[in-house]
Motif scaffolding. Structure first.
Motif, mmCIF file in Angstrom:
data_model
loop_
_atom_site.group_PDB
_atom_site.id
_atom_site.type_symbol
_atom_site.label_atom_id
_atom_site.label_comp_id
_atom_site.label_asym_id
_atom_site.label_seq_id
_atom_site.Cartn_x
_atom_site.Cartn_y
_atom_site.Cartn_z
ATOM 1 N N GLU A 355 -128.492 -77.806 37.046
ATOM 2 C CA GLU A 355 -129.239 -78.016 35.814
ATOM 3 C C GLU A 355 -128.749 -79.278 35.102
ATOM 4 O O GLU A 355 -129.557 -80.053 34.573
ATOM 5 C CB GLU A 355 -129.072 -76.787 34.898
ATOM 6 C CG GLU A 355 -129.856 -76.880 33.593
ATOM 7 C CD GLU A 355 -129.660 -75.652 32.724
ATOM 8 O OE1 GLU A 355 -130.066 -75.685 31.553
ATOM 9 O OE2 GLU A 355 -129.074 -74.654 33.223
ATOM 10 N N PHE A 356 -127.415 -79.488 35.131
ATOM 11 C CA PHE A 356 -126.846 -80.688 34.516
ATOM 12 C C PHE A 356 -127.351 -81.946 35.239
ATOM 13 O O PHE A 356 -127.682 -82.955 34.606
ATOM 14 C CB PHE A 356 -125.313 -80.612 34.577
ATOM 15 C CG PHE A 356 -124.612 -81.882 34.188
ATOM 16 C CD1 PHE A 356 -124.518 -82.260 32.859
ATOM 17 C CD2 PHE A 356 -124.062 -82.721 35.166
ATOM 18 C CE1 PHE A 356 -123.891 -83.433 32.506
ATOM 19 C CE2 PHE A 356 -123.426 -83.889 34.810
ATOM 20 C CZ PHE A 356 -123.337 -84.248 33.479
ATOM 21 N N GLU A 357 -127.427 -81.869 36.559
ATOM 22 C CA GLU A 357 -127.894 -83.024 37.320
ATOM 23 C C GLU A 357 -129.347 -83.346 36.998
ATOM 24 O O GLU A 357 -129.715 -84.510 36.824
ATOM 25 C CB GLU A 357 -127.727 -82.745 38.815
ATOM 26 C CG GLU A 357 -128.148 -83.920 39.701
ATOM 27 C CD GLU A 357 -127.987 -83.601 41.167
ATOM 28 O OE1 GLU A 357 -128.045 -84.544 41.967
ATOM 29 O OE2 GLU A 357 -127.799 -82.419 41.508
ATOM 30 N N GLU A 358 -130.184 -82.288 36.918
ATOM 31 C CA GLU A 358 -131.602 -82.504 36.609
ATOM 32 C C GLU A 358 -131.767 -83.098 35.214
ATOM 33 O O GLU A 358 -132.576 -84.008 35.003
ATOM 34 C CB GLU A 358 -132.360 -81.189 36.718
ATOM 35 C CG GLU A 358 -132.460 -80.675 38.148
ATOM 36 C CD GLU A 358 -133.129 -79.309 38.210
ATOM 37 O OE1 GLU A 358 -133.462 -78.779 37.115
ATOM 38 O OE2 GLU A 358 -133.297 -78.769 39.309
ATOM 39 N N MET A 359 -130.970 -82.589 34.285
ATOM 40 C CA MET A 359 -131.058 -83.118 32.928
ATOM 41 C C MET A 359 -130.583 -84.574 32.881
ATOM 42 O O MET A 359 -131.132 -85.404 32.148
ATOM 43 C CB MET A 359 -130.218 -82.269 31.970
ATOM 44 C CG MET A 359 -130.753 -80.851 31.780
ATOM 45 S SD MET A 359 -129.682 -79.849 30.706
ATOM 46 C CE MET A 359 -129.836 -80.753 29.180
ATOM 47 N N SER A 360 -129.585 -84.897 33.699
ATOM 48 C CA SER A 360 -129.096 -86.274 33.735
ATOM 49 C C SER A 360 -130.155 -87.192 34.293
ATOM 50 O O SER A 360 -130.359 -88.319 33.807
ATOM 51 C CB SER A 360 -127.831 -86.356 34.597
ATOM 52 O OG SER A 360 -126.802 -85.563 34.045
ATOM 53 N N GLU A 361 -130.928 -86.720 35.294
ATOM 54 C CA GLU A 361 -131.982 -87.542 35.880
ATOM 55 C C GLU A 361 -133.126 -87.738 34.899
ATOM 56 O O GLU A 361 -133.710 -88.818 34.804
ATOM 57 C CB GLU A 361 -132.485 -86.888 37.158
ATOM 58 C CG GLU A 361 -131.469 -86.908 38.293
ATOM 59 C CD GLU A 361 -131.977 -86.181 39.514
ATOM 60 O OE1 GLU A 361 -133.096 -85.629 39.440
ATOM 61 O OE2 GLU A 361 -131.267 -86.152 40.531
#
Length: 383
Positions: A355-361
């Motif tokens: 979820e953190f990665e998706e939000m970062s993208e």
């Protein structure tokens, strides 16, 4: 051809003292020696002339006769110091050797064991080396340590004289106490170590039964050593007079302690500075925060980690390094951050990271486009 005035030959005045005459001759002997003037055909003649002048002027009676009658004092039946022989005061190799040996001690005495008729000094003991290993903490704090040193010490039975009952050794009859014997070979006087006393200048009639005439015995000594703060590998500490005892009462040598500081599991040393690598969590590196790091004095220091710190970033703690061995003050401590990647994640942790990665993208379209391009490349490689 008339002879030159002896005072002119040596370059001195008529009122010159005995020391001034000897000094002038020494200088001339060195300047005019044939071995140093191979290209000067007159050097040998001038060299002999200087020796002839010195042979007369060094002797008080000859000098007085010369001052009164000049060269005539040593010619014909004038008597004086010439012994009635024609040809002046320098007569062949025997007189030359006598003249030259008078200054031999001044030229070479320091290297050949002392001046003529002088008393030889007892042999000095050897210097010793002791290798001492200490920890980095000990190098930081300094320490007082007792070491065991195997060495030769003065014999207690003879008090270092080497003679039974502590009797004084007798002067060597061969060298008369000089420790050297001389032999004249042509123009030169050669010295060598006396074979009777081995250069000591003294002999022992009744050797001590404990040390067998050496004046010293082997023994292990306990010595207290002060190691100052800030020493490092290669530091040398000299303890004067704590080395090996001299032969037959001679002065002792010195003891040199060579320090080796062992490696430390946390700190690396660079002069007065210390370096250490500190692990920090991924979240602490990303969000920032405070961490505690160990220091060489056994304490801990709090360090603030800026948000977004990367692995390899260095931070400095001033004055937390090693004390300077000379000049006072202390070095610094440098901390290198090592951001740790989490392992053995639970399902919940993995879900949160995705979820953190998706939000970062989503927050960084350029980054999202880049990762999509990478994914497309790997998918094409698989097909």
């Amino acid at each position: 051809m008339s002879k030159r005035d002896y005072y002119d030959v040596l370059g001195i005045s008529k009122g010159a003292s005995a020391d001034e005459i000897k000094k002038a001759y020494r200088q001339k002997a060195k300047e005019l020696h044939p071995d140093r003037n191979a290209d000067n055909p007159n050097a040998e003649t001038q060299f002999k002339e200087a020796n002839e002048a010195y042979d007369v002027l060094k002797d008080a009676e000859k000098k007085a006769a010369y001052d009164r009658f000049g060269h005539a004092a040593f010619e014909g039946g004038m008597g004086g110091g010439g012994g009635g022989r024609p040809g002046g005061g320098f007569h062949g190799q025997g007189d030359f050797a006598s003249a030259f040996s008078d200054v031999f001690d001044d030229l070479f005495g320091d290297f050949m064991g002392g001046g003529r008729g002088g008393r030889s000094r007892a042999a000095r003991g050897a210097d010793l080396r002791y290798n001492l290993r200490i920890t980095l903490e000990e190098a930081f704090q300094g320490l007082h340590k007792t070491i065991q040193v195997p060495t030769a010490v003065q014999c207690g039975s003879c008090n270092g004289t080497g003679a039974e009952g502590g009797a004084e050794p007798t002067t060597c009859p061969t060298c008369s106490g000089m420790g050297k014997v001389r032999a004249t070979q042509g123009f030169f006087t050669v010295e060598r170590t006396c074979p009777t006393c081995s250069g000591l200048g003294q002999t022992v009639k009744n050797p001590c039964g404990t040390c067998h005439g050496a004046g010293r015995v082997e023994k292990e000594r306990a010595l207290s050593v002060n190691i100052p703060k800030g020493v490092e590998t290669g530091t040398r500490i000299r303890l004067a007079g704590e080395g090996e005892a001299g032969m037959r009462g001679g002065p002792p040598g010195d003891l040199y302690i060579f320090v080796e500081v062992t490696s430390h599991p946390i700190f690396d040393r660079d002069g007065v500075n210390l370096q250490c690598r500190v692990p920090v969590s991924m979240t602490a590196a990303a969000l920032g925060g405070d961490i505690e790091v160990p220091t060489i004095d056994g304490g801990r220091s709090r360090v603030k980690i800026p948000a977004g710190s990367q692995s390899g970033r260095q931070m400095r703690l001033r004055g937390k390094g090693m004390p300077a061995l000379r000049g006072g003050g202390s070095g610094d401590m440098f901390i290198e951050l090592a951001v740790e990647t989490p392992v053995n994640l639970t399902s919940k942790q993995k879900e949160l990271l995705r979820e953190f990665e998706e939000m970062s993208e989503d927050n960084n379209p350029e980054s999202k486009s880049f990762f999509r391009s990478v994914k497309s490349f790997w998918d094409s490689m698989k097909s």
